[in-house]
Design a protein around this motif. Sequence first.
Motif, mmCIF file in Angstrom:
data_model
loop_
_atom_site.group_PDB
_atom_site.id
_atom_site.type_symbol
_atom_site.label_atom_id
_atom_site.label_comp_id
_atom_site.label_asym_id
_atom_site.label_seq_id
_atom_site.Cartn_x
_atom_site.Cartn_y
_atom_site.Cartn_z
ATOM 1 N N MET A 1 0.827 -1.231 -0.010
ATOM 2 C CA MET A 1 0.134 0.087 0.104
ATOM 3 C C MET A 1 0.798 1.335 -0.087
ATOM 4 S SD MET A 1 -2.723 1.356 2.931
ATOM 5 C CE MET A 1 -1.336 1.760 3.962
ATOM 6 N N ILE A 2 1.835 1.461 0.798
ATOM 7 C CA ILE A 2 2.417 2.338 0.847
ATOM 8 C C ILE A 2 3.462 2.728 -0.306
ATOM 9 C CG2 ILE A 2 4.942 3.426 1.829
ATOM 10 C CD1 ILE A 2 3.868 2.097 4.654
ATOM 11 N N GLN A 3 3.991 1.696 -1.105
ATOM 12 C CA GLN A 3 4.445 2.045 -2.397
ATOM 13 C C GLN A 3 3.444 2.593 -3.299
ATOM 14 O OE1 GLN A 3 7.734 0.448 -3.890
ATOM 15 N NE2 GLN A 3 7.112 1.591 -5.400
ATOM 16 N N GLU A 4 2.249 2.189 -3.446
ATOM 17 C CA GLU A 4 1.306 2.584 -4.552
ATOM 18 C C GLU A 4 1.062 3.826 -4.047
ATOM 19 O OE1 GLU A 4 -1.995 -0.211 -4.096
ATOM 20 O OE2 GLU A 4 -0.950 -1.708 -5.065
ATOM 21 N N ASN A 5 0.799 4.169 -2.879
ATOM 22 C CA ASN A 5 0.308 5.609 -2.228
ATOM 23 C C ASN A 5 1.370 6.552 -2.542
ATOM 24 O OD1 ASN A 5 -2.026 4.508 -1.199
ATOM 25 N ND2 ASN A 5 -1.301 4.466 1.071
ATOM 26 N N TRP A 6 2.946 6.159 -2.409
ATOM 27 C CA TRP A 6 4.024 6.924 -2.655
ATOM 28 C C TRP A 6 3.981 7.242 -4.178
ATOM 29 C CZ3 TRP A 6 8.073 9.854 -1.191
ATOM 30 C CH2 TRP A 6 9.092 9.909 -2.209
ATOM 31 N N GLU A 7 3.685 6.372 -5.063
ATOM 32 C CA GLU A 7 3.733 6.567 -6.454
ATOM 33 C C GLU A 7 2.601 7.343 -7.072
ATOM 34 O OE1 GLU A 7 3.852 2.786 -8.312
ATOM 35 O OE2 GLU A 7 6.035 2.339 -7.819
ATOM 36 N N SER A 8 1.459 7.281 -6.334
ATOM 37 C CA SER A 8 0.192 8.123 -6.483
ATOM 38 C C SER A 8 0.428 9.461 -6.278
ATOM 39 C CB SER A 8 -1.150 7.553 -5.773
ATOM 40 O OG SER A 8 -2.290 8.416 -6.004
ATOM 41 N N VAL A 9 0.929 9.846 -5.116
ATOM 42 C CA VAL A 9 1.444 11.340 -4.634
ATOM 43 C C VAL A 9 2.416 11.843 -5.679
ATOM 44 C CG1 VAL A 9 2.622 12.668 -2.943
ATOM 45 C CG2 VAL A 9 0.967 11.043 -2.126
ATOM 46 N N ARG A 10 3.348 11.161 -5.955
ATOM 47 C CA ARG A 10 4.298 11.365 -7.053
ATOM 48 C C ARG A 10 3.682 11.964 -8.234
ATOM 49 N NH1 ARG A 10 8.673 13.871 -4.924
ATOM 50 N NH2 ARG A 10 9.038 13.947 -7.472
ATOM 51 N N LYS A 11 2.770 11.088 -8.676
ATOM 52 C CA LYS A 11 1.973 11.285 -10.021
ATOM 53 C C LYS A 11 1.176 12.699 -9.876
ATOM 54 C CE LYS A 11 -1.451 9.165 -13.204
ATOM 55 N NZ LYS A 11 -2.426 8.279 -13.362
ATOM 56 N N THR A 12 0.464 12.979 -8.639
ATOM 57 C CA THR A 12 -0.407 14.092 -8.512
ATOM 58 C C THR A 12 0.652 15.000 -8.600
ATOM 59 O OG1 THR A 12 -1.934 12.982 -7.562
ATOM 60 C CG2 THR A 12 -1.912 15.141 -7.020
ATOM 61 N N ILE A 13 1.882 15.137 -8.000
ATOM 62 C CA ILE A 13 2.765 16.340 -7.914
ATOM 63 C C ILE A 13 3.347 16.441 -9.340
ATOM 64 C CG2 ILE A 13 5.106 16.968 -7.472
ATOM 65 C CD1 ILE A 13 4.822 15.326 -5.015
ATOM 66 N N LYS A 14 3.464 15.471 -10.350
ATOM 67 C CA LYS A 14 3.968 15.797 -11.845
ATOM 68 C C LYS A 14 2.706 16.407 -12.293
ATOM 69 C CE LYS A 14 5.322 13.309 -15.652
ATOM 70 N NZ LYS A 14 5.626 11.995 -16.495
ATOM 71 N N GLU A 15 1.475 16.098 -12.277
ATOM 72 C CA GLU A 15 0.216 16.610 -13.062
ATOM 73 C C GLU A 15 -0.052 18.064 -12.480
ATOM 74 O OE1 GLU A 15 -2.785 13.817 -11.731
ATOM 75 O OE2 GLU A 15 -2.226 12.608 -13.195
ATOM 76 N N SER A 16 0.251 18.146 -11.108
ATOM 77 C CA SER A 16 0.140 19.684 -10.718
ATOM 78 C C SER A 16 1.087 20.580 -11.194
ATOM 79 C CB SER A 16 0.084 19.647 -9.290
ATOM 80 O OG SER A 16 -0.947 18.949 -8.618
ATOM 81 N N CYS A 17 2.489 19.964 -11.229
ATOM 82 C CA CYS A 17 3.440 20.876 -11.943
ATOM 83 C C CYS A 17 3.254 21.109 -13.186
ATOM 84 C CB CYS A 17 4.827 20.231 -11.814
ATOM 85 S SG CYS A 17 5.624 20.164 -10.063
ATOM 86 N N GLU A 18 2.795 20.243 -14.255
ATOM 87 C CA GLU A 18 2.495 20.502 -15.564
ATOM 88 C C GLU A 18 1.577 21.484 -15.714
ATOM 89 O OE1 GLU A 18 1.459 16.618 -16.690
ATOM 90 O OE2 GLU A 18 3.376 15.817 -17.190
ATOM 91 N N LYS A 19 0.450 21.399 -14.809
ATOM 92 C CA LYS A 19 -0.895 22.340 -14.678
ATOM 93 C C LYS A 19 0.048 23.923 -14.759
ATOM 94 C CE LYS A 19 -5.154 23.242 -12.806
ATOM 95 N NZ LYS A 19 -6.306 23.016 -11.831
ATOM 96 N N ALA A 20 0.952 23.899 -13.713
ATOM 97 C CA ALA A 20 1.567 25.345 -13.458
ATOM 98 C C ALA A 20 2.630 25.615 -14.104
ATOM 99 C CB ALA A 20 1.796 25.129 -11.982
ATOM 100 N N GLY A 21 3.087 24.887 -15.062
ATOM 101 C CA GLY A 21 4.281 25.234 -15.914
ATOM 102 C C GLY A 21 5.132 24.861 -15.079
ATOM 103 N N ARG A 22 5.672 23.859 -14.190
ATOM 104 C CA ARG A 22 6.818 23.871 -13.264
ATOM 105 C C ARG A 22 7.466 22.410 -13.649
ATOM 106 N NH1 ARG A 22 5.675 24.355 -7.198
ATOM 107 N NH2 ARG A 22 7.799 24.416 -7.190
ATOM 108 N N ASN A 23 8.762 22.338 -13.146
ATOM 109 C CA ASN A 23 9.499 21.333 -13.340
ATOM 110 C C ASN A 23 9.081 20.306 -11.958
ATOM 111 O OD1 ASN A 23 11.427 19.060 -13.373
ATOM 112 N ND2 ASN A 23 12.991 20.398 -14.286
ATOM 113 N N PRO A 24 8.430 19.149 -12.013
ATOM 114 C CA PRO A 24 8.663 18.117 -10.938
ATOM 115 C C PRO A 24 9.704 18.084 -9.992
ATOM 116 C CG PRO A 24 7.436 17.126 -12.734
ATOM 117 C CD PRO A 24 8.381 18.587 -13.115
ATOM 118 N N ASP A 25 11.036 18.314 -10.535
ATOM 119 C CA ASP A 25 12.321 17.997 -9.806
ATOM 120 C C ASP A 25 12.405 19.379 -8.835
ATOM 121 O OD1 ASP A 25 12.698 15.894 -10.953
ATOM 122 O OD2 ASP A 25 14.029 16.813 -12.496
#
Length: 243
Positions: A1-25
């Motif tokens: 579960m922790i692995q899946e949740n971690w990956e889900s949060v990272r995915k959301t960060i990436k999507e939010s960065c794309e929306k804002a024109g930011r680099n996820p790094d």
Amino acid sequence: MIQENWESVRKTIKESCEKAGRNPDEVTLITVSKTKPVSALREAYEAGSRDFGENKVQELVDKIPELPADIRWHMIGHLQRNKVKYIVGRVSMIHSVDSLRLAEEISREAQKQGCVVDILIEVNVAGEESKFGVSPEEAPELVEKISALSCLRVQGLMTIAPFTEDPEKNRPYFRKLKKLSVDIEGKNIDNVNMTVLSMGMTGDYSVAVEEGATCIRVGTGIFGERQPQQKALQAAKGVVKWE
């Protein structure tokens, strides 16, 4: 579960960065590990987490020797001056500096240990009486005073937004903290950077990222909900917090 949740949060960060024109790094995900057993932290580490945030000094000190040495530990809870000596030189950053007296104590201990401590100024943007932090109006003056302490580096600001079911309600607070950091940066104060904005938790981190967060603090979103018995006990004591 922790692995899946971690990956889900990272995915959301990436999507939010794309929306804002930011680099996820640009965004550091701090895994909030308070009250969690070392075994759960090891799972988060295996999932990819290298930044962990703790609220209590004793818990932080107990966990450090039990986990890999490449972990970057963050003190994100309220810090008492008499506990400073236990964490200076052991944490990557202290997020919750909210007074000159606390900053002076950290600087004194850092001088003893021959190190420089990276800190963030905690700002109570929403003006909640139950929260620590200086007001946005007081923050610039506090930053200037702390800048004179040679064993500290002010790296930015931190805030804890109000609990809300609607993350959009916290967007104005995140926007205000970002503006405050820009205003302070514009003063060109020696020994002060405004490169770090620590804001956003499980319920609102996507909005925080859109508004410029460089550190988000996620606990429940990675480890899952607290056990009902634990939540009920904390509620009875009036100490339930949103992470």
